[in-house]
Write a protein that holds these residues in place. Structure first.
Motif, PDB file in Angstrom:
ATOM      1  N   GLN A 183      30.381  46.705  36.160  1.00  0.00           N
ATOM      2  CA  GLN A 183      31.440  47.333  36.009  1.00  0.00           C
ATOM      3  C   GLN A 183      31.142  48.848  36.467  1.00  0.00           C
ATOM      4  N   GLU A 184      29.888  49.558  36.441  1.00  0.00           N
ATOM      5  CA  GLU A 184      29.677  50.716  36.890  1.00  0.00           C
ATOM      6  C   GLU A 184      29.539  50.520  38.421  1.00  0.00           C
ATOM      7  N   LEU A 185      29.120  49.480  38.763  1.00  0.00           N
ATOM      8  CA  LEU A 185      28.938  49.331  40.358  1.00  0.00           C
ATOM      9  C   LEU A 185      30.383  48.839  41.168  1.00  0.00           C
ATOM     10  N   GLY A 186      31.372  48.466  40.233  1.00  0.00           N
ATOM     11  CA  GLY A 186      32.813  48.295  40.792  1.00  0.00           C
ATOM     12  C   GLY A 186      32.662  46.800  41.338  1.00  0.00           C
ATOM     13  N   LEU A 187      32.008  45.622  40.756  1.00  0.00           N
ATOM     14  CA  LEU A 187      31.823  44.482  41.528  1.00  0.00           C
ATOM     15  C   LEU A 187      32.940  43.713  40.678  1.00  0.00           C
ATOM     16  N   GLY A 188      33.136  42.586  41.190  1.00  0.00           N
ATOM     17  CA  GLY A 188      34.027  41.369  40.740  1.00  0.00           C
ATOM     18  C   GLY A 188      32.767  40.774  40.136  1.00  0.00           C
ATOM     19  N   MET A 189      33.202  39.773  39.210  1.00  0.00           N
ATOM     20  CA  MET A 189      32.203  39.038  38.453  1.00  0.00           C
ATOM     21  C   MET A 189      33.015  37.697  38.182  1.00  0.00           C
ATOM     22  N   HIS A 190      31.951  36.605  37.846  1.00  0.00           N
ATOM     23  CA  HIS A 190      32.167  35.391  37.214  1.00  0.00           C
ATOM     24  C   HIS A 190      31.368  35.333  35.890  1.00  0.00           C
ATOM     25  N   ILE A 191      31.926  34.927  35.034  1.00  0.00           N
ATOM     26  CA  ILE A 191      31.123  34.777  33.843  1.00  0.00           C
ATOM     27  C   ILE A 191      31.303  33.323  33.225  1.00  0.00           C
ATOM     28  N   ARG A 227      37.076  24.963  43.511  1.00  0.00           N
ATOM     29  CA  ARG A 227      35.644  25.104  43.054  1.00  0.00           C
ATOM     30  C   ARG A 227      35.683  25.585  41.607  1.00  0.00           C
ATOM     31  N   ALA A 228      36.548  26.389  41.248  1.00  0.00           N
ATOM     32  CA  ALA A 228      36.485  27.221  39.902  1.00  0.00           C
ATOM     33  C   ALA A 228      37.987  27.346  39.470  1.00  0.00           C
ATOM     34  N   ASP A 229      38.304  27.286  38.390  1.00  0.00           N
ATOM     35  CA  ASP A 229      39.821  27.390  37.761  1.00  0.00           C
ATOM     36  C   ASP A 229      39.300  28.633  36.711  1.00  0.00           C
ATOM     37  N   PHE A 230      39.586  29.564  37.115  1.00  0.00           N
ATOM     38  CA  PHE A 230      39.197  31.084  36.442  1.00  0.00           C
ATOM     39  C   PHE A 230      40.332  31.291  35.072  1.00  0.00           C
ATOM     40  N   ALA A 231      39.661  31.577  34.119  1.00  0.00           N
ATOM     41  CA  ALA A 231      40.417  32.157  33.079  1.00  0.00           C
ATOM     42  C   ALA A 231      40.455  33.461  32.984  1.00  0.00           C
ATOM     43  N   ALA A 232      41.540  34.193  32.403  1.00  0.00           N
ATOM     44  CA  ALA A 232      41.487  35.537  32.089  1.00  0.00           C
ATOM     45  C   ALA A 232      40.466  35.893  30.739  1.00  0.00           C
ATOM     46  N   LEU A 233      39.722  37.043  31.409  1.00  0.00           N
ATOM     47  CA  LEU A 233      38.762  37.616  30.549  1.00  0.00           C
ATOM     48  C   LEU A 233      39.444  38.328  29.261  1.00  0.00           C
ATOM     49  N   PRO A 234      39.415  37.614  28.175  1.00  0.00           N
ATOM     50  CA  PRO A 234      40.143  38.170  26.894  1.00  0.00           C
ATOM     51  C   PRO A 234      39.855  39.680  26.640  1.00  0.00           C
ATOM     52  N   ILE A 257      39.629  34.467  44.970  1.00  0.00           N
ATOM     53  CA  ILE A 257      40.253  33.577  44.297  1.00  0.00           C
ATOM     54  C   ILE A 257      40.590  32.287  45.241  1.00  0.00           C
ATOM     55  N   ASP A 258      41.037  32.830  46.430  1.00  0.00           N
ATOM     56  CA  ASP A 258      41.417  31.544  47.420  1.00  0.00           C
ATOM     57  C   ASP A 258      40.191  31.030  47.763  1.00  0.00           C
ATOM     58  N   PHE A 259      38.888  31.744  48.166  1.00  0.00           N
ATOM     59  CA  PHE A 259      37.720  31.189  48.362  1.00  0.00           C
ATOM     60  C   PHE A 259      37.085  30.013  47.245  1.00  0.00           C
TER      61      PHE A 259
END
Length: 209
Positions: free
Chosen positions: A35-43, A65-72, A59-61
């Motif tokens: 977060q401090e670095l301003g990066l996108g992340m996968h958890i 490959r991955a079906d992302f859920a929103a981080l609650p 997301i397009d890439f």
């Protein structure tokens, strides 16, 4: 094998054979640094992948490959309260030289996690000593095979431990150049062109028609 070797599944069922979770406090620390670095992340948890501040290009890439859920709640509070078991976390940056510099800047995490690059756009964090090589060993134990009876195929640095552990380590045509010397074989095709089929046809079943 999933999560860079952190989990081994049997497709039938599916049945979870083994799972090595990542310490929640460590995941939280890595997440806050991202977060401090301003990066996108996968958890990644045991059964879901969550996206944080991902661009549409990312997301397009990952389509297919991955079906992302929103981080609650936009952070890890709700997930941790629910008792979710974390598998890994990764940073997203399409500037690979910058990503390699970032790894050096995060040397403190190298001591407490297994770090690797994948797809030249991800810096991944797994539990200590968890990688695809250890996952392959666990799979061999489950199936009753020796490591020298296996063949591993890969293209990125997160495949390197597996390529080294396998009896025959295969890099695809577009394998990361720094890994080529560690590969026993190199295919003529990339993954998109059918490198896995080529490897099986040349070095596993050469007489099969």
């Amino acid at each position: 094998m999933c999560y860079n070797g952190g989990a081994v599944f049997e497709n039938k069922g599916p049945r979870l054979i083994s799972f090595i979770g990542m310490d929640g406090d460590l995941v939280e620390e890595i997440f806050k640094r991202g977060q401090e670095l301003g990066l996108g992340m996968h958890i990644y948890t045991e059964d879901q992948v969550y996206g944080y501040q991902l661009t549409q290009e990312e997301i397009d890439f990952c389509q297919g490959r991955a079906d992302f859920a929103a981080l609650p709640g936009g952070d890890l509070t709700a997930l941790r309260a629910s008792g979710a078991r974390f598998a890994k976390i990764l940073y997203v940056d399409t500037d690979f030289p910058r990503l390699k510099k970032l790894r050096k800047d995060l040397a403190d995490f190298e001591k407490v996690s297994e770090m690797s690059f994948s797809s030249n756009r991800y810096l991944e964090f797994n539990p200590p000593k968890v990688n695809k090589g250890t996952g392959l060993k666990k799979l061999c134990q489950e199936l009753g095979y020796q490591l020298d009876e296996t063949m591993a195929i890969g293209d990125s640095f997160n495949d390197l431990a597996m390529i080294k552990a396998a009896g025959t380590g295969v890099g695809v045509a577009n394998v990361s150049p720094e890994m080529r010397a560690d590969c026993d074989k190199i295919t003529e095709k990339t993954f998109d062109q059918g490198a896995v089929a080529e490897a099986i046809g040349r070095w596993v079943l050469p007489d099969y028609e």
